[in-house]
Structure formats: C-alpha cells, structure tokens
Design an enzyme around this catalytic site. Structure first.
Site, PDB file in Angstrom:
ATOM      1  N   HIS A  64      92.427 -20.029  56.800  1.00 38.85           N
ATOM      2  CA  HIS A  64      92.251 -18.966  55.810  1.00 38.85           C
ATOM      3  C   HIS A  64      91.951 -17.628  56.469  1.00 38.85           C
ATOM      4  O   HIS A  64      91.517 -17.556  57.631  1.00 38.85           O
ATOM      5  CB  HIS A  64      91.133 -19.330  54.830  1.00 38.85           C
ATOM      6  CG  HIS A  64      89.789 -19.453  55.485  1.00 38.85           C
ATOM      7  ND1 HIS A  64      89.047 -18.370  55.890  1.00 38.85           N
ATOM      8  CD2 HIS A  64      89.068 -20.547  55.820  1.00 38.85           C
ATOM      9  CE1 HIS A  64      87.912 -18.774  56.431  1.00 38.85           C
ATOM     10  NE2 HIS A  64      87.901 -20.096  56.413  1.00 38.85           N
ATOM     11  N   GLU A  87      86.377 -27.638  53.877  1.00 41.91           N
ATOM     12  CA  GLU A  87      85.699 -27.485  55.162  1.00 41.91           C
ATOM     13  C   GLU A  87      84.578 -28.510  55.306  1.00 41.91           C
ATOM     14  O   GLU A  87      84.126 -29.116  54.327  1.00 41.91           O
ATOM     15  CB  GLU A  87      85.158 -26.052  55.262  1.00 41.91           C
ATOM     16  CG  GLU A  87      84.403 -25.711  56.547  1.00 41.91           C
ATOM     17  CD  GLU A  87      85.221 -25.887  57.830  1.00 41.91           C
ATOM     18  OE1 GLU A  87      85.636 -27.030  58.135  1.00 41.91           O
ATOM     19  OE2 GLU A  87      85.408 -24.892  58.549  1.00 41.91           O
TER      20      GLU A  87
END
Length: 199
Positions: A14, A85
């Site tokens: 990201h 994550e």
C-alpha cells in the site's frame, strides 16, 4: 513448460500513511493514505499498466483497498481478509525503538507480538494465500501490507516466517514471485521496485 508461460504473482504494498512515515507499527488500525501515498498509488497503477491479471486481491484495510482503487483495479479486485497486516497486539502504534526500550532484542519476525499474532500464525495465513494463488491459472496481483507480504514471500520460497526479516519493502512498491523452469521451483522474480514512486 517454458518460463514465459509460468504464472507470476505481483505483490503491491500500500501507499504511504502517516504511521508508515513515523515508523509506527500499523496492524489493524485503519489508517488512510497520505496525499503522497495517493499519488504514488496512482503511479503504481501506471507501473502495472498493460499487465493482464487472472485475479486481483486486496486486503480489506483502507490503505490497501484505496491503493488498489487508485491503481485502477478497484472494480475487479476481490477483498481477502487473509491479506490483512500482522496483528501487533500490544505493540500496535509503537515504534521499534519504543518496544526495544521495554524489551531489548525483540524481533518481530522471530518473537511476534503479545496480544497479537505469532510468526507461525502469520505464516499459516500466508500459506493459505500461497495455496489459493497457486491454483489460479494466470498472473495474480495482490495489494497488502509490508510485514505480511514479507512473510508471504518467505513462505512462497518454502522458508520459515522468520526469513521475512530479510525482505525489506517500501510503500507503493511492487514485487513479483514466480517460478524458474517449472512449478516446483518457486523464486523471487524481482523485489521492492520503486522506480515509479515520486515525492
């Protein structure tokens, strides 16, 4: 089978967030992209332009899904909760130096996080992703976060999750996993490409 027809798994980290700038552990905190992060997500899309993907997957976190959308893949991406994550538990929002002040010698990829995930647990999630993408005919694109993608690369190669410590990743980078000669020889094709990233 020729190398040219073997599938490639592209990994997109990201774009920049406020916490990626400050080095704070960002697991389940749903941080938005900074303005720079948004610009580089668009540049990531330019870097990936012209590639054809059989499947596109994104983490449900807004930093990954927004990067995916700005890169031009939002309409075709499937949200996969396994791509979130690492859960940092009690270390969420802390910098490594702050953790070391309390626990010198701590290493994420070896020790995991109290109240969060162990390396084995993250590795098991990565194994599930590896199994799914290996069953897909064609190239795959994945949008996720740095530490999870590092473990994913380690598991792709058959290494233990702790080996993820060796695979540094910058925000808005693109990497590629693949094979050499045949499907029984997994390799890293390239890693942490940031040629498209700007200020």
């Amino acid at each position: 089978m020729k190398t040219s027809v073997l599938p490639t798994i592209y990994l997109a980290r990201h774009g920049e967030t406020a916490w990626s700038v400050t080095g704070q552990h960002t697991g389940r905190t749903d941080m938005p992209l900074t303005e720079r992060g948004q610009r580089n997500a668009q540049r990531l899309g330019e870097r990936l332009a012209g590639l054809d993907f059989a499947k596109v997957f994104t983490s449900p976190s807004q930093r990954a899904s927004r990067t995916c959308a700005l890169a031009g893949f939002g309409a075709v991406a499937e949200v996969d909760s396994a791509l979130v994550e690492w859960n940092y538990g009690q270390y969420e929002g802390l910098r490594t130096a702050e953790i070391h002040a309390k626990l010198p010698g701590w290493e994420l990829f070896r020790d995991g996080c109290p109240g969060g995930e162990s390396p084995a647990q993250v590795g098991a999630r990565a194994d599930g992703v590896v199994k799914r993408v290996r069953a897909i005919q064609g190239d795959v694109l994945i949008f996720s976060s740095g530490h999870f993608l590092r473990v994913l690369a380690a598991r792709w190669l058959g290494l233990e999750p702790v080996a993820g410590r060796f695979f540094m990743l910058n925000t808005a980078s693109v990497s590629a996993l693949g094979y050499e000669n045949n499907l029984s020889s997994p390799v890293i094709r390239f890693w942490d490409d940031t040629r498209h990233v700007g200020d």
